[in-house]
Design a protein around this motif. Sequence first.
Motif, PDB file in Angstrom:
ATOM      1  N   GLN A  66     -16.516   0.790   1.187  1.00  0.00           N
ATOM      2  CA  GLN A  66     -17.147   0.678  -0.173  1.00  0.00           C
ATOM      3  C   GLN A  66     -15.796  -0.434  -0.607  1.00  0.00           C
ATOM      4  O   GLN A  66     -14.434   0.690   0.271  1.00  0.00           O
ATOM      5  CB  GLN A  66     -16.974   1.269  -1.514  1.00  0.00           C
ATOM      6  CG  GLN A  66     -18.680   1.515  -2.250  1.00  0.00           C
ATOM      7  CD  GLN A  66     -18.328   2.982  -2.051  1.00  0.00           C
ATOM      8  OE1 GLN A  66     -17.409   3.727  -2.610  1.00  0.00           O
ATOM      9  NE2 GLN A  66     -19.134   2.764  -3.414  1.00  0.00           N
ATOM     10  N   PHE A  67     -15.297  -1.083  -0.460  1.00  0.00           N
ATOM     11  CA  PHE A  67     -14.082  -1.953  -1.067  1.00  0.00           C
ATOM     12  C   PHE A  67     -13.358  -2.111  -2.280  1.00  0.00           C
ATOM     13  O   PHE A  67     -14.581  -2.047  -3.218  1.00  0.00           O
ATOM     14  CB  PHE A  67     -13.655  -3.399  -0.640  1.00  0.00           C
ATOM     15  CG  PHE A  67     -14.430  -3.438   1.013  1.00  0.00           C
ATOM     16  CD1 PHE A  67     -14.173  -2.615   2.065  1.00  0.00           C
ATOM     17  CD2 PHE A  67     -14.267  -4.797   1.554  1.00  0.00           C
ATOM     18  CE1 PHE A  67     -14.663  -2.696   3.495  1.00  0.00           C
ATOM     19  CE2 PHE A  67     -14.564  -5.392   3.158  1.00  0.00           C
ATOM     20  CZ  PHE A  67     -14.537  -3.568   3.760  1.00  0.00           C
ATOM     21  N   ARG A  68     -12.438  -1.604  -2.811  1.00  0.00           N
ATOM     22  CA  ARG A  68     -12.078  -1.639  -4.066  1.00  0.00           C
ATOM     23  C   ARG A  68     -11.597  -3.075  -4.223  1.00  0.00           C
ATOM     24  O   ARG A  68     -10.224  -3.429  -3.382  1.00  0.00           O
ATOM     25  CB  ARG A  68     -11.235  -0.967  -3.909  1.00  0.00           C
ATOM     26  CG  ARG A  68     -10.295  -0.727  -5.755  1.00  0.00           C
ATOM     27  CD  ARG A  68      -9.227   0.511  -6.441  1.00  0.00           C
ATOM     28  NE  ARG A  68     -10.451   1.039  -6.765  1.00  0.00           N
ATOM     29  CZ  ARG A  68     -10.758   1.469  -7.588  1.00  0.00           C
ATOM     30  NH1 ARG A  68     -11.182   0.727  -7.900  1.00  0.00           N
ATOM     31  NH2 ARG A  68     -11.630   2.747  -7.238  1.00  0.00           N
ATOM     32  N   LEU A  69     -12.121  -4.691  -4.399  1.00  0.00           N
ATOM     33  CA  LEU A  69     -12.124  -5.910  -5.141  1.00  0.00           C
ATOM     34  C   LEU A  69     -11.455  -6.022  -6.237  1.00  0.00           C
ATOM     35  O   LEU A  69     -11.813  -5.670  -7.283  1.00  0.00           O
ATOM     36  CB  LEU A  69     -13.171  -6.336  -4.441  1.00  0.00           C
ATOM     37  CG  LEU A  69     -13.392  -5.828  -3.044  1.00  0.00           C
ATOM     38  CD1 LEU A  69     -14.769  -6.793  -2.558  1.00  0.00           C
ATOM     39  CD2 LEU A  69     -12.238  -6.681  -1.956  1.00  0.00           C
ATOM     40  N   ASP A  70     -10.482  -5.924  -6.552  1.00  0.00           N
ATOM     41  CA  ASP A  70      -9.548  -6.607  -7.573  1.00  0.00           C
ATOM     42  C   ASP A  70      -9.648  -5.750  -8.810  1.00  0.00           C
ATOM     43  O   ASP A  70     -10.265  -5.256 -10.420  1.00  0.00           O
ATOM     44  CB  ASP A  70     -10.566  -7.973  -8.232  1.00  0.00           C
ATOM     45  CG  ASP A  70      -9.928  -9.114  -7.930  1.00  0.00           C
ATOM     46  OD1 ASP A  70      -8.597  -9.383  -7.140  1.00  0.00           O
ATOM     47  OD2 ASP A  70     -10.778 -10.331  -7.317  1.00  0.00           O
ATOM     48  N   GLY A  71      -9.406  -4.169  -8.135  1.00  0.00           N
ATOM     49  CA  GLY A  71      -9.210  -3.078  -9.128  1.00  0.00           C
ATOM     50  C   GLY A  71     -11.066  -2.152  -9.499  1.00  0.00           C
ATOM     51  O   GLY A  71     -11.061  -1.538  -9.888  1.00  0.00           O
ATOM     52  N   VAL A  72     -11.364  -3.081  -8.833  1.00  0.00           N
ATOM     53  CA  VAL A  72     -13.150  -2.971  -9.133  1.00  0.00           C
ATOM     54  C   VAL A  72     -14.039  -2.391  -7.037  1.00  0.00           C
ATOM     55  O   VAL A  72     -13.575  -2.516  -6.513  1.00  0.00           O
ATOM     56  CB  VAL A  72     -14.241  -4.019  -9.275  1.00  0.00           C
ATOM     57  CG1 VAL A  72     -16.428  -3.064  -9.648  1.00  0.00           C
ATOM     58  CG2 VAL A  72     -13.368  -4.264 -11.050  1.00  0.00           C
ATOM     59  N   LEU A  73     -14.600  -0.983  -7.125  1.00  0.00           N
ATOM     60  CA  LEU A  73     -15.154  -0.400  -6.156  1.00  0.00           C
ATOM     61  C   LEU A  73     -16.602  -1.405  -6.252  1.00  0.00           C
ATOM     62  O   LEU A  73     -17.421  -1.223  -7.160  1.00  0.00           O
ATOM     63  CB  LEU A  73     -15.413   1.241  -6.194  1.00  0.00           C
ATOM     64  CG  LEU A  73     -14.954   1.721  -5.404  1.00  0.00           C
ATOM     65  CD1 LEU A  73     -13.902   1.429  -4.206  1.00  0.00           C
ATOM     66  CD2 LEU A  73     -14.961   3.029  -4.772  1.00  0.00           C
ATOM     67  N   GLN A  78      -9.281  -9.284   0.418  1.00  0.00           N
ATOM     68  CA  GLN A  78      -7.793  -9.098   0.263  1.00  0.00           C
ATOM     69  C   GLN A  78      -8.185  -7.418  -0.645  1.00  0.00           C
ATOM     70  O   GLN A  78      -7.865  -7.090  -1.933  1.00  0.00           O
ATOM     71  CB  GLN A  78      -7.859 -10.124  -0.855  1.00  0.00           C
ATOM     72  CG  GLN A  78      -7.304 -11.175  -0.915  1.00  0.00           C
ATOM     73  CD  GLN A  78      -5.951 -11.149   0.757  1.00  0.00           C
ATOM     74  OE1 GLN A  78      -4.819 -10.980  -0.795  1.00  0.00           O
ATOM     75  NE2 GLN A  78      -5.813 -11.434   2.112  1.00  0.00           N
ATOM     76  N   ALA A  79      -9.169  -6.818   0.139  1.00  0.00           N
ATOM     77  CA  ALA A  79      -9.248  -5.284  -0.464  1.00  0.00           C
ATOM     78  C   ALA A  79      -8.413  -4.652  -0.816  1.00  0.00           C
ATOM     79  O   ALA A  79      -7.554  -4.578  -0.030  1.00  0.00           O
ATOM     80  CB  ALA A  79     -10.552  -4.528   0.522  1.00  0.00           C
ATOM     81  N   SER A  80      -7.912  -3.606  -1.561  1.00  0.00           N
ATOM     82  CA  SER A  80      -6.638  -3.096  -0.946  1.00  0.00           C
ATOM     83  C   SER A  80      -6.455  -1.540  -0.943  1.00  0.00           C
ATOM     84  O   SER A  80      -5.807  -0.928  -0.138  1.00  0.00           O
ATOM     85  CB  SER A  80      -5.772  -2.740  -3.549  1.00  0.00           C
ATOM     86  OG  SER A  80      -7.281  -2.452  -4.164  1.00  0.00           O
ATOM     87  N   ASP A  81      -8.290  -1.330  -1.085  1.00  0.00           N
ATOM     88  CA  ASP A  81      -8.453  -0.199  -0.338  1.00  0.00           C
ATOM     89  C   ASP A  81     -10.137  -0.095  -0.017  1.00  0.00           C
ATOM     90  O   ASP A  81     -10.971  -0.811   0.171  1.00  0.00           O
ATOM     91  CB  ASP A  81      -8.466   1.196  -1.685  1.00  0.00           C
ATOM     92  CG  ASP A  81      -7.125   1.126  -2.157  1.00  0.00           C
ATOM     93  OD1 ASP A  81      -7.227   2.407  -2.376  1.00  0.00           O
ATOM     94  OD2 ASP A  81      -7.424   0.543  -3.412  1.00  0.00           O
ATOM     95  N   VAL A  82     -10.413   1.055   1.380  1.00  0.00           N
ATOM     96  CA  VAL A  82     -11.194   0.773   1.760  1.00  0.00           C
ATOM     97  C   VAL A  82     -12.054   1.944   1.856  1.00  0.00           C
ATOM     98  O   VAL A  82     -11.001   3.252   2.195  1.00  0.00           O
ATOM     99  CB  VAL A  82     -10.996   0.360   3.057  1.00  0.00           C
ATOM    100  CG1 VAL A  82     -13.089   0.537   4.073  1.00  0.00           C
ATOM    101  CG2 VAL A  82     -10.652  -0.422   3.396  1.00  0.00           C
TER     102      VAL A  82
END
Length: 369
Positions: free
Chosen positions: A52-59, A36-40
């Motif tokens: 890096q993945f942005r997970l729950d707003g944290v990189l 459920q990453a929002s960004d890669v």
Amino acid sequence: MQLDSKAQAIDWAPPLEGQDATAAVEWLLQFATRHQASDVHLHMDREGCRVQFRLDGVLTHVGTLPTEAAKLILGRVKYLAKLKTYVESLPQDGRIAADEVGLASDVRVSTYPTVTGEKLVLRLFYEEHQLALNQLGFPAGVNKALEHQLGIRAGMILLTGPAGSGKTTTIYALLQRLLEIDPCHVITVEDPVERVIPGIMQTEINLERGLTFAKALKHLLRQDPQVLVIGEIRDEETAAIALRAAMTGHLVIATLHAGSCRGVVERLNALSDDPNLVASQLRLILNQRLVRRLCADCSGKGCAPCFGSGLRGRVPFLEMLRLDEANQGAIETKRLARLEPDLSFEQSRDDLLGQALTTEAEINRHLQL
């Protein structure tokens, strides 16, 4: 390939055999989707490519790709996004079709040159993430206030909060609720359109072609809208059109960047230079953050699903101000210190901690934004 302990714990093992990057790109995106990453983030440096993945707003760092494999993977991503694969010295933006990589939604791609090599950011979208208004996790009083304002169909609702705080999700939930209550003509101006909603006329601004928020709004008001959604009020012209639309019987829903509900009023006053107009048309301000909640699998101790953080998933952390007679008077007389929110961050904080939904450190991290 270089792996850190967290990457090993989450089974980071992209297929890198041979010279074909197709399987590696698909694996990477599907792996990010499972978590459920929002960004890669893919960033080339001297030691390879940091992932890096942005997970729950944290990189969150998940691994490093070898240089040669990374070049093939970045080239494949750019090819799928219909970008110029040979251009590394200029920024580019594109989109990967969902069926090209086995996902449910398209992937937005942005490239940018850095001194250590090219940086790619891939934005992922999830159809199932579109929640109904009553699924957002808002307190009952906030839901009731929003429902009331949707029923009035006039004035202005403003949302504020940092990037990634859920403003777009809230707006889409409000629009879906509007269509459920009483189907009406809704027009949006967005940058970009993140999700297509059936029954709504959605427009995406295009700065390269001269289609700004202000220019789009001038013409859209001739399309007989009942509800107007503005992705962001950025300048005086857009603010003037939005206030005029609210004054002439339209419901306007928009975002405006500020740090607090009071800050929204200050900014709108500065953009419009007419506090009386602002006071008469502004109906409700919602200032929202998304704080990480305690991981349900480990109760905050740290495990593989939460990447060892003890936090997984998010809950809303809110401030809300309704424009009652007292608050309208404070705006008209420019005594903004007298503005009294119906729900303060302090009240929201006590509620979240009282239910053991998050930690004090996590809330403090967001109060510093």
